[in-house]
Design a protein around this motif. Sequence first.
Motif, PDB file in Angstrom:
ATOM      1  N   GLY A  48       5.070   4.892  -5.687  1.00 27.61           N
ATOM      2  CA  GLY A  48       4.191   4.294  -4.692  1.00 27.61           C
ATOM      3  C   GLY A  48       2.768   4.119  -5.166  1.00 27.61           C
ATOM      4  O   GLY A  48       2.008   3.347  -4.591  1.00 27.61           O
ATOM      5  N   GLU A  49       2.376   4.823  -6.232  1.00 29.23           N
ATOM      6  CA  GLU A  49       1.015   4.726  -6.758  1.00 29.23           C
ATOM      7  C   GLU A  49       0.941   3.932  -8.058  1.00 29.23           C
ATOM      8  O   GLU A  49      -0.142   3.721  -8.592  1.00 29.23           O
ATOM      9  N   MET A  50       2.075   3.478  -8.553  1.00 29.58           N
ATOM     10  CA  MET A  50       2.106   2.747  -9.818  1.00 29.58           C
ATOM     11  C   MET A  50       1.590   1.328  -9.601  1.00 29.58           C
ATOM     12  O   MET A  50       2.088   0.595  -8.745  1.00 29.58           O
ATOM     13  N   SER A  51       0.574   0.933 -10.379  1.00 36.89           N
ATOM     14  CA  SER A  51      -0.059  -0.368 -10.169  1.00 36.89           C
ATOM     15  C   SER A  51       0.908  -1.532 -10.368  1.00 36.89           C
ATOM     16  O   SER A  51       0.801  -2.555  -9.695  1.00 36.89           O
ATOM     17  N   ALA A  52       1.854  -1.417 -11.269  1.00 37.56           N
ATOM     18  CA  ALA A  52       2.812  -2.502 -11.517  1.00 37.56           C
ATOM     19  C   ALA A  52       3.751  -2.718 -10.326  1.00 37.56           C
ATOM     20  O   ALA A  52       4.320  -3.799 -10.174  1.00 37.56           O
ATOM     21  N   LEU A  53       3.905  -1.701  -9.477  1.00 38.02           N
ATOM     22  CA  LEU A  53       4.794  -1.816  -8.324  1.00 38.02           C
ATOM     23  C   LEU A  53       4.041  -2.076  -7.030  1.00 38.02           C
ATOM     24  O   LEU A  53       4.651  -2.295  -5.989  1.00 38.02           O
ATOM     25  N   HIS A  54       2.720  -2.054  -7.108  1.00 37.99           N
ATOM     26  CA  HIS A  54       1.900  -2.241  -5.904  1.00 37.99           C
ATOM     27  C   HIS A  54       2.136  -3.623  -5.297  1.00 37.99           C
ATOM     28  O   HIS A  54       2.037  -4.629  -5.978  1.00 37.99           O
ATOM     29  N   GLY A  55       2.476  -3.656  -4.049  1.00 41.44           N
ATOM     30  CA  GLY A  55       2.665  -4.911  -3.340  1.00 41.44           C
ATOM     31  C   GLY A  55       4.035  -5.543  -3.480  1.00 41.44           C
ATOM     32  O   GLY A  55       4.285  -6.586  -2.883  1.00 41.44           O
ATOM     33  N   VAL A  56       4.941  -4.946  -4.242  1.00 42.52           N
ATOM     34  CA  VAL A  56       6.271  -5.546  -4.447  1.00 42.52           C
ATOM     35  C   VAL A  56       7.020  -5.658  -3.135  1.00 42.52           C
ATOM     36  O   VAL A  56       7.566  -6.708  -2.812  1.00 42.52           O
ATOM     37  N   ARG A  57       7.045  -4.608  -2.367  1.00 40.50           N
ATOM     38  CA  ARG A  57       7.792  -4.641  -1.100  1.00 40.50           C
ATOM     39  C   ARG A  57       7.106  -5.509  -0.059  1.00 40.50           C
ATOM     40  O   ARG A  57       7.753  -6.132   0.760  1.00 40.50           O
ATOM     41  N   GLU A  58       5.775  -5.585  -0.082  1.00 41.82           N
ATOM     42  CA  GLU A  58       5.064  -6.431   0.868  1.00 41.82           C
ATOM     43  C   GLU A  58       5.343  -7.901   0.613  1.00 41.82           C
ATOM     44  O   GLU A  58       5.488  -8.672   1.537  1.00 41.82           O
ATOM     45  N   ARG A  59       5.425  -8.302  -0.661  1.00 43.44           N
ATOM     46  CA  ARG A  59       5.737  -9.696  -0.980  1.00 43.44           C
ATOM     47  C   ARG A  59       7.110 -10.071  -0.451  1.00 43.44           C
ATOM     48  O   ARG A  59       7.333 -11.188  -0.016  1.00 43.44           O
ATOM     49  N   ARG A  60       8.034  -9.127  -0.495  1.00 40.67           N
ATOM     50  CA  ARG A  60       9.384  -9.416  -0.019  1.00 40.67           C
ATOM     51  C   ARG A  60       9.388  -9.628   1.493  1.00 40.67           C
ATOM     52  O   ARG A  60      10.158 -10.399   2.026  1.00 40.67           O
ATOM     53  N   ARG A  61       8.517  -8.965   2.223  1.00 40.25           N
ATOM     54  CA  ARG A  61       8.470  -9.091   3.677  1.00 40.25           C
ATOM     55  C   ARG A  61       7.776 -10.361   4.131  1.00 40.25           C
ATOM     56  O   ARG A  61       7.953 -10.793   5.247  1.00 40.25           O
ATOM     57  N   ASP A  62       6.928 -10.954   3.320  1.00 39.67           N
ATOM     58  CA  ASP A  62       6.157 -12.130   3.706  1.00 39.67           C
ATOM     59  C   ASP A  62       6.994 -13.268   4.264  1.00 39.67           C
ATOM     60  O   ASP A  62       6.600 -13.857   5.261  1.00 39.67           O
ATOM     61  N   PRO A  63       8.135 -13.634   3.673  1.00 37.95           N
ATOM     62  CA  PRO A  63       8.909 -14.747   4.254  1.00 37.95           C
ATOM     63  C   PRO A  63       9.330 -14.484   5.702  1.00 37.95           C
ATOM     64  O   PRO A  63       9.343 -15.399   6.515  1.00 37.95           O
ATOM     65  N   ARG A  64       9.619 -13.247   6.027  1.00 37.70           N
ATOM     66  CA  ARG A  64       9.988 -12.938   7.414  1.00 37.70           C
ATOM     67  C   ARG A  64       8.793 -13.124   8.335  1.00 37.70           C
ATOM     68  O   ARG A  64       8.933 -13.621   9.444  1.00 37.70           O
ATOM     69  N   ARG A  65       7.629 -12.706   7.886  1.00 39.09           N
ATOM     70  CA  ARG A  65       6.423 -12.874   8.706  1.00 39.09           C
ATOM     71  C   ARG A  65       6.119 -14.349   8.910  1.00 39.09           C
ATOM     72  O   ARG A  65       5.762 -14.771  10.008  1.00 39.09           O
ATOM     73  N   VAL A  66       6.237 -15.121   7.857  1.00 36.91           N
ATOM     74  CA  VAL A  66       5.974 -16.556   7.959  1.00 36.91           C
ATOM     75  C   VAL A  66       6.985 -17.195   8.905  1.00 36.91           C
ATOM     76  O   VAL A  66       6.618 -18.034   9.738  1.00 36.91           O
TER      77      VAL A  66
END
Length: 86
Positions: A48-66
């Motif tokens: 959860g603190e690894m910079s390379a993984l930061h935002g990975v799960r949020e990007r996946r949720r974006d299409p649902r929000r849109v």
Amino acid sequence: MRYRVRSPRGEELVVPSLADLVALYESGFLGDEDLVRAESSAVWTRCGEMSALHGVRERRRDPRRVGLLLVALVALAAGLGLLLAR
């Protein structure tokens, strides 16, 4: 570069690449509390603190929000259309 992953229960896994690590994290196989380190490093970092993984799960949720936003806008437009038609 290969990565080592350690679960909170102490189980270890070797991941062949960063792309595979991202895919495992994105799919939920790896959690935020799992520890990860590059094979060339001695320092463990929480996923959860690894910079390379930061935002990975949020990007996946974006299409649902849109999609939800689009449905709300269509409903609003339909409601306004009905009000103006009267």
